[in-house]
Write a protein that holds these residues in place. Structure first.
Motif, PDB file in Angstrom:
ATOM      1  N   ALA A 223       0.332  -8.923  -3.204  1.00 20.41           N
ATOM      2  CA  ALA A 223      -0.497  -9.424  -2.105  1.00 20.41           C
ATOM      3  C   ALA A 223      -0.623  -8.439  -0.947  1.00 20.41           C
ATOM      4  O   ALA A 223      -1.689  -8.309  -0.350  1.00 20.41           O
ATOM      5  N   TRP A 224       0.431  -7.723  -0.708  1.00 22.86           N
ATOM      6  CA  TRP A 224       0.407  -6.825   0.448  1.00 22.86           C
ATOM      7  C   TRP A 224      -0.611  -5.712   0.335  1.00 22.86           C
ATOM      8  O   TRP A 224      -1.049  -5.161   1.328  1.00 22.86           O
ATOM      9  N   ALA A 225      -0.909  -5.378  -0.901  1.00 23.67           N
ATOM     10  CA  ALA A 225      -1.871  -4.298  -1.089  1.00 23.67           C
ATOM     11  C   ALA A 225      -3.268  -4.746  -0.689  1.00 23.67           C
ATOM     12  O   ALA A 225      -4.160  -3.938  -0.518  1.00 23.67           O
ATOM     13  N   PHE A 226      -3.424  -6.048  -0.535  1.00 15.85           N
ATOM     14  CA  PHE A 226      -4.775  -6.565  -0.327  1.00 15.85           C
ATOM     15  C   PHE A 226      -4.973  -7.177   1.059  1.00 15.85           C
ATOM     16  O   PHE A 226      -5.931  -7.885   1.289  1.00 15.85           O
ATOM     17  N   TYR A 227      -4.057  -6.904   1.948  1.00 15.12           N
ATOM     18  CA  TYR A 227      -4.173  -7.601   3.220  1.00 15.12           C
ATOM     19  C   TYR A 227      -5.385  -7.169   4.043  1.00 15.12           C
ATOM     20  O   TYR A 227      -5.745  -7.815   5.000  1.00 15.12           O
TER      21      TYR A 227
ATOM     22  N   ASP B  91      -8.338  -6.945   2.707  1.00 15.75           N
ATOM     23  CA  ASP B  91      -9.541  -7.541   2.112  1.00 15.75           C
ATOM     24  C   ASP B  91     -10.139  -8.615   3.019  1.00 15.75           C
ATOM     25  O   ASP B  91      -9.434  -9.376   3.614  1.00 15.75           O
TER      26      ASP B  91
ATOM     27  N   PRO C  97       3.102  -0.929   2.158  1.00 17.43           N
ATOM     28  CA  PRO C  97       2.399  -1.430   0.980  1.00 17.43           C
ATOM     29  C   PRO C  97       1.759  -0.341   0.093  1.00 17.43           C
ATOM     30  O   PRO C  97       1.106  -0.700  -0.883  1.00 17.43           O
TER      31      PRO C  97
ATOM     32  N   PHE D 240       2.463  -0.791  -3.507  1.00 18.44           N
ATOM     33  CA  PHE D 240       1.745  -1.915  -4.110  1.00 18.44           C
ATOM     34  C   PHE D 240       0.284  -1.549  -4.370  1.00 18.44           C
ATOM     35  O   PHE D 240      -0.274  -1.896  -5.413  1.00 18.44           O
ATOM     36  N   SER D 241      -0.318  -0.876  -3.417  1.00 15.93           N
ATOM     37  CA  SER D 241      -1.718  -0.458  -3.594  1.00 15.93           C
ATOM     38  C   SER D 241      -1.861   0.414  -4.830  1.00 15.93           C
ATOM     39  O   SER D 241      -2.778   0.246  -5.628  1.00 15.93           O
TER      40      SER D 241
ATOM     41  N   ARG E 107       2.464 -13.284   1.653  1.00 15.09           N
ATOM     42  CA  ARG E 107       1.303 -12.773   2.328  1.00 15.09           C
ATOM     43  C   ARG E 107       1.182 -13.397   3.707  1.00 15.09           C
ATOM     44  O   ARG E 107       0.734 -12.772   4.654  1.00 15.09           O
TER      45      ARG E 107
END
Lengths: 186, 127
Positions: A180-184, A186, B27, B30-31, B112
């Motif tokens: 989820a953190w990779a998409f914060y 978005d 992050p 993660f990315s 999140r």
């Protein structure tokens, strides 16, 4: 008897002459020859050190069939530059490691060395460094690649690294939840 | 530098991709793992080493003077693991917070909601 002895001596002299050479010749997959400092090659590459110690260095060019001429040129360039550089304190003292050891900080010239490379050249160089067991060059190239990833979203990374998103829709949803953190953003 | 043709970096051998990812913090890690399936495989290997948290025990989140304004450190007392996390907002310099990780079967990560505005609001109230 005498002939044999003479031959033995000649052989001996040739070996000494070989050992005395301070460069080794490397041959790329496409047949180009490169001269590299023997000392630096042995110091920087475990594979080349093994070949030098084991006498499997060919005066007419040691075959490195896995490595193309552009990558080998960069490897040789790196070794020769390294032969002339005095390691700084930063290189000698181990950096403070945090949980895992990130790479040792590249020297200024090493940073410039990888900064000027195209993506293609960098890709080939990191593989060549891996193949030749060049820990330091691996550190420097991997550091550069990780710098290219930092602060980017998955989409931005795909763009920079020319990667297709090959997840299925379902997989992507799972990934989005897990990472989820990779998409914060978005 | 611009080139006509870029290499497809998903073809980099997994051990090399993993080597690159080892230095990434969260992050960024993660990315990178979310980019494609082959990078996810490398990410999974790196995560086991970098973030060896396998339970949902509380963690400690705190700031370090040496870090930049967006970076906090997450420490898991139950496993002894610690790693840096970069947050999408400023981290208070005197941050020290006990944090419950989500109970997720798939592995450790932080909710999140924690990085959302709601949580950050309650976070500041906690101080």
């Amino acid at each position: 008897m005498e002939v044999d002895k003479g031959k033995g001596e000649a052989e001996e002299t040739r070996k000494v002459a070989e050992a005395d050479r301070d460069t080794v010749t490397l041959k790329s997959s496409d047949g180009k020859l490169f001269e590299v400092s023997k000392e630096a090659a042995a110091r920087l590459s475990t594979v080349l050190a093994g070949m030098i110690a084991g006498g499997s260095i060919d005066d007419n060019g040691t075959d490195l069939k896995q490595i193309g001429s552009e990558a080998l040129e960069n490897v040789v360039d790196y070794c020769n530059k390294h032969a002339n550089s005095i390691p700084s304190a930063a290189l000698i003292s181990s950096s403070i490691s945090f949980n895992t050891a990130p790479f040792k900080e590249p020297e200024e010239w090493e940073r410039k060395f990888v900064d000027r490379l195209s993506h293609d050249a960098l890709f080939d160089l990191v593989e060549a460094a891996n193949f030749l067991g060049m820990e330091r060059l691996l550190d420097v190239t991997c550091h550069k690649i990780s710098e290219m990833m930092k602060g980017k979203s998955p989409d931005q990374i795909r763009e920079v690294f020319n990667i297709k998103n090959d997840y299925t829709k379902e997989e992507l949803e799972e990934i989005r939840q897990e990472l989820a953190w990779a998409f914060y953003d978005d | 530098m611009e080139e006509a043709v870029h290499p497809d970096w998903s073809g980099l051998p997994e051990d090399l991709t993993a080597m690159v990812m080892r230095s990434l913090d969260i992050p960024d890690l993660f990315s990178a793992g979310a980019v494609c399936t082959s990078w996810y495989a490398a990410y999974s290997a790196v995560r086991r080493v970098r973030i060896p948290i396998t339970d949902a025990s509380p963690c400690l989140l705190y700031s370090c003077a040496a870090d930049d304004d967006n970076t906090a450190t997450l420490f898991s007392p139950s496993t002894g693991a610690a790693f840096k996390v970069r947050l999408p907002f400023l981290v208070p310099r005197d941050l020290c917070l006990v944090l419950d990780l989500l109970e997720q079967r798939r592995g450790p990560f932080i909710s999140r909601t924690f990085v959302g505005s709601e949580y950050s609001a309650s976070w500041f109230m906690l101080r």
